[in-house]
Design a protein around this motif. Structure first.
Motif, short mmCIF file in Angstrom:
data_model
loop_
_atom_site.label_atom_id
_atom_site.label_comp_id
_atom_site.label_asym_id
_atom_site.label_seq_id
_atom_site.Cartn_x
_atom_site.Cartn_y
_atom_site.Cartn_z
N ARG A 9 11.43 10.32 23.06
CA ARG A 9 12.21 11.08 24.04
C ARG A 9 12.60 12.44 23.47
O ARG A 9 12.41 13.46 24.13
CB ARG A 9 13.47 10.30 24.45
N HIS A 16 10.04 18.50 28.61
CA HIS A 16 10.60 17.93 29.83
C HIS A 16 11.32 19.02 30.62
O HIS A 16 11.15 19.16 31.83
CB HIS A 16 11.54 16.78 29.49
N MET A 25 8.13 23.01 40.66
CA MET A 25 9.17 21.99 40.79
C MET A 25 10.48 22.60 41.30
O MET A 25 11.16 22.02 42.15
CB MET A 25 9.42 21.31 39.45
N SER A 132 13.00 7.83 36.74
CA SER A 132 14.19 8.66 36.45
C SER A 132 14.25 9.84 37.42
O SER A 132 14.81 9.74 38.49
CB SER A 132 14.13 9.16 35.00
N GLY A 133 13.63 10.95 37.00
CA GLY A 133 13.67 12.16 37.82
C GLY A 133 12.98 11.98 39.16
O GLY A 133 13.28 12.69 40.12
N ILE A 137 13.52 13.65 43.10
CA ILE A 137 12.47 14.24 43.95
C ILE A 137 12.43 13.52 45.31
O ILE A 137 12.34 14.14 46.36
CB ILE A 137 11.09 14.17 43.24
N ASN A 200 0.75 17.77 32.53
CA ASN A 200 1.55 17.81 33.77
C ASN A 200 1.96 19.22 34.12
O ASN A 200 1.87 19.64 35.27
CB ASN A 200 2.83 16.98 33.58
N PHE A 204 1.42 21.62 37.49
CA PHE A 204 2.47 22.34 38.21
C PHE A 204 2.14 23.83 38.31
O PHE A 204 2.38 24.46 39.33
CB PHE A 204 3.83 22.18 37.51
C1 HEM Z 1 12.10 18.14 38.70
C2 HEM Z 1 11.55 17.26 37.99
C3 HEM Z 1 12.25 16.29 37.10
C4 HEM Z 1 13.56 15.91 37.06
C5 HEM Z 1 14.70 16.36 37.95
C6 HEM Z 1 13.68 14.94 35.99
C7 HEM Z 1 14.84 14.31 35.64
C8 HEM Z 1 14.96 13.32 34.69
C9 HEM Z 1 16.18 12.67 34.30
C10 HEM Z 1 17.54 12.93 34.93
C11 HEM Z 1 15.89 11.80 33.33
C12 HEM Z 1 16.88 10.94 32.54
C13 HEM Z 1 16.90 9.52 32.96
C14 HEM Z 1 17.64 8.61 31.99
O1 HEM Z 1 18.22 9.07 31.00
O2 HEM Z 1 17.61 7.45 32.24
C15 HEM Z 1 14.47 11.88 33.09
C16 HEM Z 1 13.78 11.13 32.19
C17 HEM Z 1 12.41 11.21 31.99
N1 HEM Z 1 11.54 12.09 32.60
FE1 HEM Z 1 12.00 13.45 33.96
N2 HEM Z 1 12.46 14.78 35.41
C18 HEM Z 1 11.57 15.59 36.06
C19 HEM Z 1 10.25 15.77 35.80
C20 HEM Z 1 9.55 15.03 34.90
C21 HEM Z 1 8.14 15.17 34.64
C22 HEM Z 1 7.19 16.14 35.34
C23 HEM Z 1 7.83 14.25 33.69
C24 HEM Z 1 6.50 13.97 33.07
C25 HEM Z 1 5.44 13.80 33.76
C26 HEM Z 1 9.05 13.54 33.35
C27 HEM Z 1 9.14 12.51 32.45
C28 HEM Z 1 10.29 11.87 32.10
C29 HEM Z 1 10.36 10.79 31.13
C30 HEM Z 1 9.20 10.23 30.35
C31 HEM Z 1 11.69 10.39 31.07
C32 HEM Z 1 12.27 9.28 30.20
C33 HEM Z 1 12.92 9.80 28.96
C34 HEM Z 1 13.40 8.63 28.10
O3 HEM Z 1 14.48 8.14 28.38
O4 HEM Z 1 12.67 8.24 27.19
N3 HEM Z 1 10.06 14.04 34.10
N4 HEM Z 1 13.92 12.82 33.93
#
Ligand code: HEM
Length: 215
Positions: A9, A16, A25, A132-133, A137, A200, A204
């Protein structure tokens, strides 16, 4: 020493933010794009999940990737329902991948076929992100284009087999911590995760070029 789930992470945190704040996005989440841009994005996801899930069955018995292969994560059927809603019954005939998407899907397929550790990196980057994110969306898409809540058009973001996403993510991180890989292989997986984020971001960027804002 940090656990592997923490390591993966933190190693991808910077990328990220880059993905999250990409022009495409930002415009999507800002409600500045038409539903055609959202449909085009959903089409790109189809190619990525086709690559991720076509090889999943064979990997289910793999000692490294196997524990991650969970049918409740599968997204391809949901994507197909969304695309039918977005593009109509002929969606398959006009479906096409951007070059950046082709590169991303090719790399996923290559890992699925030859390198289970790399597959884990791609699996993590997509599914944990969607859980998550992805929910942010979905909410925005429902409001911007009037999709029924958790209905056709946004089914990709709805994991019907996962009642408690937070608990599922905790369990997933435990799987990562226990991944059957030595230190060097873990480092290679982290590097592949960074590559997955870069792939990714490239998609975008291409989508941003296809849907520039006139304002
Ligand atoms: C506008 C787009 C996005 C938003 C608003 C967003 C938001 C978030 C948020 C709030 C978390 C935290 C969740 C948690 O702590 O449980 C998260 C985790 C994550 N996001 Fe995103 N994200 C976005 C785009 C992306 C993209 C494009 C990818 C990859 C393709 C991605 C991959 C991940 C991954 C792998 C995690 C897990 C991190 C971990 O806890 O190990 N996200 N995202």
């Amino acid at each position: 020493m940090d656990s592997f789930s923490t390591l993966i992470r933190t190693a991808s945190q910077e990328q990220h933010v880059e993905a999250e704040t990409s022009t495409f996005m930002s415009d999507l989440l800002g409600g500045r794009l038409g539903v055609d841009a959202y449909a085009r994005y959903t089409e790109q996801l189809w190619f990525v999940y086709e690559a991720l899930e076509a090889g999943a069955e064979r990997l289910a018995s793999d000692p490294v990737a196997g524990p991650f292969v969970r049918p409740e994560l599968f997204r391809l059927a949901a994507l197909e329902r969304d695309l039918e809603h977005l593009r109509g019954p002929g969606w398959r005939a006009t479906l096409n991948a951007l070059p950046a998407t082709r590169r991303y899907a090719d790399r996923v397929r290559e890992c699925a076929e030859r390198w289970p550790g790399g597959y884990v990196a791609h699996h993590y980057t997509r599914y944990l992100g969607d859980l998550s994110g992805g929910q942010i969306i979905r909410d925005k898409a429902e409001k911007t284009w009037g999709f029924e809540r958790k209905g056709d058009g946004v089914r990709f973001y709805v994991f019907e087999g996962i009642a408690n996403p937070a608990a599922f993510k905790r369990g997933y991180r435990e799987l990562l911590d226990a991944v059957n890989a030595d230190e060097l292989e873990r480092q290679r997986i982290v590097a592949e995760c960074k590559r997955a984020f870069a792939l990714n971001t490239a998609v975008f960027r291409a989508l941003g070029e296809e849907f520039p804002l006139s304002a």
